[in-house]
Design a protein around this motif. Structure first.
Motif, mmCIF file in Angstrom:
data_model
loop_
_atom_site.group_PDB
_atom_site.id
_atom_site.type_symbol
_atom_site.label_atom_id
_atom_site.label_comp_id
_atom_site.label_asym_id
_atom_site.label_seq_id
_atom_site.Cartn_x
_atom_site.Cartn_y
_atom_site.Cartn_z
ATOM 1 N N ALA A 64 -11.124 -5.550 6.807
ATOM 2 C CA ALA A 64 -10.697 -5.116 5.467
ATOM 3 C C ALA A 64 -10.748 -6.314 4.540
ATOM 4 C CB ALA A 64 -9.283 -4.547 5.510
ATOM 5 N N LYS A 65 -11.192 -6.078 3.313
ATOM 6 C CA LYS A 65 -11.225 -7.119 2.289
ATOM 7 C C LYS A 65 -10.948 -6.414 0.967
ATOM 8 C CE LYS A 65 -15.230 -8.833 1.126
ATOM 9 N NZ LYS A 65 -16.472 -9.622 1.119
ATOM 10 N N GLU A 66 -9.764 -6.653 0.412
ATOM 11 C CA GLU A 66 -9.368 -5.945 -0.802
ATOM 12 C C GLU A 66 -8.745 -6.893 -1.815
ATOM 13 O OE1 GLU A 66 -9.864 -2.702 -1.619
ATOM 14 O OE2 GLU A 66 -10.954 -2.482 0.265
ATOM 15 N N TYR A 67 -9.147 -6.725 -3.070
ATOM 16 C CA TYR A 67 -8.505 -7.443 -4.163
ATOM 17 C C TYR A 67 -7.118 -6.852 -4.378
ATOM 18 C CZ TYR A 67 -12.913 -9.682 -5.246
ATOM 19 O OH TYR A 67 -14.045 -10.445 -5.160
ATOM 20 N N TYR A 68 -6.191 -7.661 -4.863
ATOM 21 C CA TYR A 68 -4.855 -7.164 -5.158
ATOM 22 C C TYR A 68 -4.959 -6.053 -6.195
ATOM 23 C CZ TYR A 68 -3.468 -11.444 -2.788
ATOM 24 O OH TYR A 68 -3.323 -12.437 -1.862
ATOM 25 N N SER A 69 -4.236 -4.961 -5.965
ATOM 26 C CA SER A 69 -4.248 -3.838 -6.907
ATOM 27 C C SER A 69 -2.895 -3.132 -6.852
ATOM 28 C CB SER A 69 -5.358 -2.848 -6.546
ATOM 29 O OG SER A 69 -4.990 -2.085 -5.407
ATOM 30 N N GLY A 70 -2.673 -2.279 -7.820
ATOM 31 C CA GLY A 70 -1.435 -1.515 -7.862
ATOM 32 C C GLY A 70 -1.306 -0.538 -6.707
ATOM 33 N N LEU A 71 -2.415 -0.201 -6.062
ATOM 34 C CA LEU A 71 -2.385 0.725 -4.928
ATOM 35 C C LEU A 71 -2.050 0.018 -3.613
ATOM 36 C CD1 LEU A 71 -5.551 2.873 -5.728
ATOM 37 C CD2 LEU A 71 -3.148 3.421 -6.179
ATOM 38 N N MET A 72 -2.229 -1.295 -3.573
ATOM 39 C CA MET A 72 -1.965 -2.048 -2.350
ATOM 40 C C MET A 72 -0.461 -2.113 -2.091
ATOM 41 S SD MET A 72 -3.091 -5.949 -1.370
ATOM 42 C CE MET A 72 -4.840 -5.624 -1.355
ATOM 43 N N GLN A 73 -0.092 -1.993 -0.810
ATOM 44 C CA GLN A 73 1.307 -2.116 -0.401
ATOM 45 C C GLN A 73 1.413 -3.203 0.657
ATOM 46 O OE1 GLN A 73 2.914 1.638 0.855
ATOM 47 N NE2 GLN A 73 2.313 2.672 -1.024
ATOM 48 N N LEU A 74 2.515 -3.947 0.610
ATOM 49 C CA LEU A 74 2.727 -5.030 1.556
ATOM 50 C C LEU A 74 4.220 -5.244 1.731
ATOM 51 C CD1 LEU A 74 1.203 -7.405 3.090
ATOM 52 C CD2 LEU A 74 1.885 -8.805 1.141
ATOM 53 N N CYS A 75 4.678 -5.224 2.976
ATOM 54 C CA CYS A 75 6.102 -5.462 3.235
ATOM 55 C C CYS A 75 6.303 -5.793 4.702
ATOM 56 C CB CYS A 75 6.938 -4.237 2.853
ATOM 57 S SG CYS A 75 6.596 -2.775 3.844
ATOM 58 N N GLY A 76 7.481 -6.312 4.999
ATOM 59 C CA GLY A 76 7.858 -6.526 6.384
ATOM 60 C C GLY A 76 8.176 -5.185 7.019
ATOM 61 N N ALA A 127 4.566 -4.296 -3.266
ATOM 62 C CA ALA A 127 5.808 -3.824 -2.659
ATOM 63 C C ALA A 127 5.452 -2.922 -1.488
ATOM 64 C CB ALA A 127 6.645 -3.063 -3.688
ATOM 65 N N GLY A 128 6.464 -2.492 -0.755
ATOM 66 C CA GLY A 128 6.258 -1.580 0.352
ATOM 67 C C GLY A 128 6.469 -0.153 -0.081
ATOM 68 N N PRO A 129 6.208 0.801 0.815
ATOM 69 C CA PRO A 129 6.352 2.218 0.481
ATOM 70 C C PRO A 129 7.757 2.588 0.005
ATOM 71 C CG PRO A 129 5.424 1.951 2.684
ATOM 72 C CD PRO A 129 5.769 0.595 2.173
ATOM 73 N N ASP A 130 8.788 2.016 0.617
ATOM 74 C CA ASP A 130 10.154 2.330 0.243
ATOM 75 C C ASP A 130 10.581 1.632 -1.041
ATOM 76 O OD1 ASP A 130 10.334 3.882 2.502
ATOM 77 O OD2 ASP A 130 11.327 2.351 3.691
ATOM 78 N N ASP A 131 9.831 0.617 -1.454
ATOM 79 C CA ASP A 131 10.173 -0.148 -2.647
ATOM 80 C C ASP A 131 9.586 0.470 -3.901
ATOM 81 O OD1 ASP A 131 11.376 -2.042 -0.979
ATOM 82 O OD2 ASP A 131 9.462 -3.069 -0.698
ATOM 83 N N ARG A 132 8.628 1.367 -3.779
ATOM 84 C CA ARG A 132 7.920 1.932 -4.938
ATOM 85 C C ARG A 132 8.856 2.711 -5.863
ATOM 86 N NH1 ARG A 132 3.304 -0.668 -5.961
ATOM 87 N NH2 ARG A 132 2.349 -1.183 -4.006
ATOM 88 N N ALA A 133 9.805 3.429 -5.296
ATOM 89 C CA ALA A 133 10.715 4.241 -6.122
ATOM 90 C C ALA A 133 11.551 3.348 -7.038
ATOM 91 C CB ALA A 133 11.627 5.087 -5.238
ATOM 92 N N SER A 134 12.001 2.213 -6.505
ATOM 93 C CA SER A 134 12.834 1.323 -7.313
ATOM 94 C C SER A 134 12.019 0.604 -8.393
ATOM 95 C CB SER A 134 13.565 0.308 -6.435
ATOM 96 O OG SER A 134 12.650 -0.520 -5.780
#
Length: 137
Positions: A64-76, A127-134
């Motif tokens: 995978a090789k992706e530029y940072y975007s609003g659709l990307m998610q990253l979290c512990g 952010a991660g999936p759970d962080d999107r709402a906040s």
């Protein structure tokens, strides 16, 4: 708690210094899940965290090789015992996600902090999936 705060503060300083001198972070990881499916293989992959994008490679092959975007998610990774502290969830794009296991919690945290910093420099909030709402996204 104080020891953890002190270690995080020291890690932030170290990462700030490293980011001034280095264009990316490169860490060996093991893919434990891909697109929600457990991966039995314990082969070593390399995660590259760069100023503009993230990349996951196995040998010379790019997974995978992706530029940072609003659709990307990253979290512990949350839950799951001791191993979760060393794992990271990365959704590079809508149809591709991985859970990566690092050698240490410190390596995992460094990758998250640096990716979020680089993304922020590109006006992207990772952010991660759970962080999107906040975040209201």
């Amino acid at each position: 708690v104080m020891d953890m705060e002190h270690e995080l503060r020291a890690l932030r300083v170290q990462l700030a210094e490293k980011s001034k001198h280095s264009l990316l972070l490169q860490k060996e990881v093991v893919v434990t899940q891909m697109n929600g499916v457990d991966q039995p293989s314990e082969s070593i992959h390399v995660l590259h965290v760069g100023k503009m994008r993230m990349k996951l490679c196995k040998g010379k092959a790019t997974i995978a090789k992706e530029y940072y975007s609003g659709l990307m998610q990253l979290c512990g990774v949350r839950g799951g015992g001791n191993a979760a502290a060393q794992a990271l969830f990365w959704q590079a794009k809508k149809e591709f996600s991985v859970v990566l296991a690092f050698e240490s919690e410190r390596d995992r945290n460094a990758a998250i902090m640096l990716a979020r910093r680089f993304a922020f420099d590109c006006n992207i909030m990772l952010a991660g999936p759970d962080d999107r709402a906040s975040l209201g996204t």
